[in-house]
Design a protein around this motif. Structure first.
Motif, PDB file in Angstrom:
ATOM      1  N   ILE A 136       0.840  -1.204   0.000  1.00 29.79           N
ATOM      2  CA  ILE A 136       0.000   0.000   0.000  1.00 29.79           C
ATOM      3  C   ILE A 136       0.872   1.249   0.000  1.00 29.79           C
ATOM      4  O   ILE A 136       0.608   2.218  -0.722  1.00 29.79           O
TER       5      ILE A 136
ATOM      6  N   ILE B 263       2.076   1.780  -3.388  1.00 28.22           N
ATOM      7  CA  ILE B 263       1.006   2.305  -4.243  1.00 28.22           C
ATOM      8  C   ILE B 263       0.895   3.813  -4.071  1.00 28.22           C
ATOM      9  O   ILE B 263       0.813   4.565  -5.039  1.00 28.22           O
ATOM     10  N   TYR B 264       0.932   4.283  -2.809  1.00 31.12           N
ATOM     11  CA  TYR B 264       0.826   5.724  -2.601  1.00 31.12           C
ATOM     12  C   TYR B 264       2.013   6.453  -3.204  1.00 31.12           C
ATOM     13  O   TYR B 264       1.879   7.536  -3.750  1.00 31.12           O
TER      14      TYR B 264
ATOM     15  N   ARG C 195       1.950   7.542  -7.057  1.00 29.56           N
ATOM     16  CA  ARG C 195       1.267   8.774  -7.469  1.00 29.56           C
ATOM     17  C   ARG C 195       0.355   8.599  -8.690  1.00 29.56           C
ATOM     18  O   ARG C 195      -0.059   9.572  -9.309  1.00 29.56           O
TER      19      ARG C 195
ATOM     20  N   GLU D 106      -3.179   7.838 -10.060  1.00 25.89           N
ATOM     21  CA  GLU D 106      -4.532   7.776  -9.520  1.00 25.89           C
ATOM     22  C   GLU D 106      -5.180   6.426  -9.770  1.00 25.89           C
ATOM     23  O   GLU D 106      -5.892   5.898  -8.945  1.00 25.89           O
TER      24      GLU D 106
ATOM     25  N   GLN E 178      -4.156   4.048  -7.225  1.00 22.14           N
ATOM     26  CA  GLN E 178      -4.660   4.353  -5.889  1.00 22.14           C
ATOM     27  C   GLN E 178      -6.123   3.959  -5.726  1.00 22.14           C
ATOM     28  O   GLN E 178      -6.575   3.718  -4.600  1.00 22.14           O
ATOM     29  N   GLU E 179      -6.842   3.860  -6.810  1.00 27.30           N
ATOM     30  CA  GLU E 179      -8.233   3.382  -6.743  1.00 27.30           C
ATOM     31  C   GLU E 179      -8.306   2.001  -6.081  1.00 27.30           C
ATOM     32  O   GLU E 179      -9.285   1.673  -5.436  1.00 27.30           O
TER      33      GLU E 179
ATOM     34  N   VAL F  34      -6.749   0.866  -3.611  1.00 29.36           N
ATOM     35  CA  VAL F  34      -6.742   0.887  -2.154  1.00 29.36           C
ATOM     36  C   VAL F  34      -8.161   0.953  -1.595  1.00 29.36           C
ATOM     37  O   VAL F  34      -8.476   0.325  -0.583  1.00 29.36           O
TER      38      VAL F  34
END
Lengths: 455, 455
Positions: free
Chosen positions: B114, B117-118, B121, B123, B126-127, B129
């Protein structure tokens, strides 16, 4: 489109139907999904079910019929002549549903229906007759004739025109099937791809060439596995020459998977017909009696086996204490092994690999679990009963029974499968009963040997 | 597109892989479906599986990973760092597969993934998560974020442009979801309808308004039932405000249905973990041991129950003959009833109707079958053993046991279901073991009464 059946709506409709309040029931029912109307019809007693069915317009009635269980459908259709059934229902149904419906009737009515179809002179209806040739377990039985086909020389725009032309007749178009001049399947074009492509492009430039297909005589199970494995929503069906003759849609395969799984589950639980809780008492009773009688036969044979050891039992009545344990453990171990084999066969994870390797693995598992159980029981016997011969007898018998039962549990379904018999037949009561008998025979043989030796 | 895995192709590929012949294996493997490559990887030993995985291009590797079983996937991914896993695989996967993959890792690795993933950067990544929040049995766990959404004020032509724009990112577009200015789902337009409509028409004129949808917290089972019942290939998911947040596709639901059915089948067969035949010996052994130990406990208690009647057994050793019969018949009858209830609950044919009515029906079925079996046995006893007390004992005990076992078989799953526990737990060895005990207790109580009275 329609609204979902909530619990409140359900209660409301039921109340109106019970009062036979046509004016209040009809508008509610008209807004419901065919599957929900079918659910209501199956839930309600016969006269109320008929009341609902008579409220439906012709189009909805056809869809509801397709969603009903066989038994309820035959009750409703008993009110119509074969000619009416063909004109009102079969003519309006998708070909696959129509074929299923015809096949449900007894032979004389089926003949009358087919005659009525030929009299109708509509080519669309006559297509249905070609579907009647397939067995229930063949892909052809899941197939419908409705699909959009187009020649490979067409452009994208001609293809879209064809979709437009067929729009009313073919429900759920996901792709257009592309054929050559001999009508052989050569590819497919998903709607997604058609909608994205420039209209003047040639179909042959955008089609997917390697299409998964089956023949109408492919086993239905195999067709379902392919759709599952390759994530397909529709599967084209061809004849031996590769000519496109129909397609199978995922909704029918989902129903098929559910039915097959239910059937395996019921066989494993000793139920010999496909029954649901709202079937009649005598249907439920009839579905359960065969395995109970088999169990009874097993029990009677058990009693004869034990009878052979009556003298031993008189001398050591404690031998009787562990009869249920040994019998039950054989049954349990056997059911476990057969279940894994049946499932592996159904999911096709068993296709490759050697038989001896499989049996060897089962032997390992059975030895490990058998030894563990035997040791636990031996310890219990020594501590709680302080009888070495009894503990030894139970321990040795238990290990032997678990190993024998496990090997049998693997072998029988494999053997049945080899002879093309449904391996699920070998699960549940069948394996339990067999292993009960083997368990008892082993137990008393071991018991006599141990007691003779130690005393 | 790709070619299907025939038995010949299978043998050929395996041979090249065993020889580590990269130049011959790679072109063959590149033409195969991801699901078939996954099948090969699971079939082969670890080093050969890795050999194949390393031959794949990045895109295929991602698809193969999505098709693998959890165990094989974790073996392959152990070779990569969390950062690599995110960049190479998670970033390229559909969001639902990516979320499944992350959830399979133990907590510390999951945290690292996770974080990675952050850091990415992106988007899109990040969906993923947001999908991690759902429990395995919620609709959210089957949902993917990929879909085509469009505002209700659009025209058909704008809608088609949007499909074109999303074509690369969203696989299997069957319909466009229509939302209002607050992003709330207000309808859908199947591609079939879009392709047929004139481009200048307004979307609001052609959309289907009453859309079946679920929330992300709806039970997964209910979502699957809806897709099955209403024949859907995709099901939109909304939040509590009706805002469209994702969709569930039928391929995932087919897998879900298969897994649930397998699990019920295994529970009914006394297997406590989801296992397949190609799992390791110790996994198979561990999955089977709990129910064997339960059976052992049941057997030990049985032995204590019989022990209470040691004196009776010494006097009438023939009583022991029918111990297996009575125990087995109780088990069989109980398993049958519980299986029908579990299945009716799973298929939702049980939602309406009164409890007492259900129990009454079961009582009828049990009485009919119990009486038939008892009479058969009574006749056998009188003819073959010529012992009235023994025949009477077995006959009366059998009827009582079948009735008690059937009622218990219905009640326990209903009770578990009421408390939101999986009713399938109550089938198989659990019900068999319980009914073995009840059967024995009834048998000896009846036996003592009958023998005391007659002699």
């Amino acid at each position: 489109m329609a609204i979902e059946l909530t619990d409140e709506l359900f209660e409301e409709v039921i109340a109106y139907v019970r009062e036979e309040d046509r004016s209040k029931a009809q508008p509610l029912i008209q807004e419901m999904y065919p599957a929900d109307i079918a659910y209501l019809i199956e839930y309600l007693p016969r006269d109320q079910a008929l009341f609902i069915f008579n409220l439906l317009n012709r189009e909805t009635a056809v869809e509801v019929l397709s969603e009903l269980q066989e038994e309820s459908r035959s009750i409703l259709l008993a009110l119509f002549t074969p000619q009416q059934i063909v004109n009102r229902f079969i003519g309006e149904m998708d070909t696959d549903d129509a074929a299923d419906l015809i096949n449900e009737f007894p032979e004389p009515v089926r003949r009358q229906l087919i005659d009525a179809i030929y009299r109708s002179r509509s080519e669309d209806i006559q297509e249905v007759v070609s579907l009647l040739a397939y067995e229930e377990d063949q892909a052809g039985a899941l197939m419908a004739k409705e699909l959009v086909r187009i020649n490979i020389d067409a452009t994208v725009s001609e293809c879209i025109d064809e979709v437009r032309a067929q729009n009313e007749d073919v429900e759920s178009i996901y792709a257009v099937y592309v054929v050559d001049d001999q009508d052989r399947l050569v590819g497919l074009a998903p709607l997604q791809r058609l909608i994205v492509a420039r209209p003047q492009r040639l179909l042959r430039e955008i089609l997917e060439e390697d299409v998964v297909s089956v023949t109408a005589k492919t086993p239905a199970e195999e067709a379902a596995q392919k759709m599952e494995r390759y994530n397909l929503v529709a599967l084209p069906v061809v004849d031996d020459q590769g000519v496109l003759i129909g397609r199978i849609t995922i909704d029918d395969v989902v129903d098929y998977i559910r039915e097959e799984a239910d059937q395996d589950y019921q066989l494993a639980s000793g139920i010999s017909e496909d029954v649901a809780y709202n079937d009649a008492v005598w249907v439920l009773s009839r579905a359960r009696l065969p395995w109970l009688l088999l169990g009874l036969l097993g029990g009677v044979i058990s009693s004869r086996v034990i009878g052979l050891y009556e003298a031993d039992l008189e001398t050591y009545p404690q031998l009787a204490f562990f009869i249920p344990l040994v019998a039950a453990m054989g049954g349990n171990a056997g059911v476990q092994s057969s279940a894994i084999v049946v499932q592996s066969l159904a999911n096709d994870t068993f296709r490759h690999g050697r038989l001896l390797q499989k049996l060897g693995k089962e032997l390992m598992v059975a030895l490990i679990n058998g030894l563990l159980c035997s040791l636990v029981l031996l310890a219990y016997g020594l501590v709680a009963m302080a009888s070495l011969p009894l503990s030894l007898t139970v321990g040795i018998a238990l290990l032997t029974v678990i190993v024998l039962a496990s090997l049998l549990g693997v072998s029988i379904p494999l053997l049945l499968n080899y002879f093309n018999i449904d391996p699920a037949l070998a699960t549940g009561p069948f394996i339990t009963t067999t292993n009960d008998l083997i368990g008892l025979a082993v137990y008393f043989l071991v018991g006599r040997a141990v007691f003779d030796w130690m005393q």
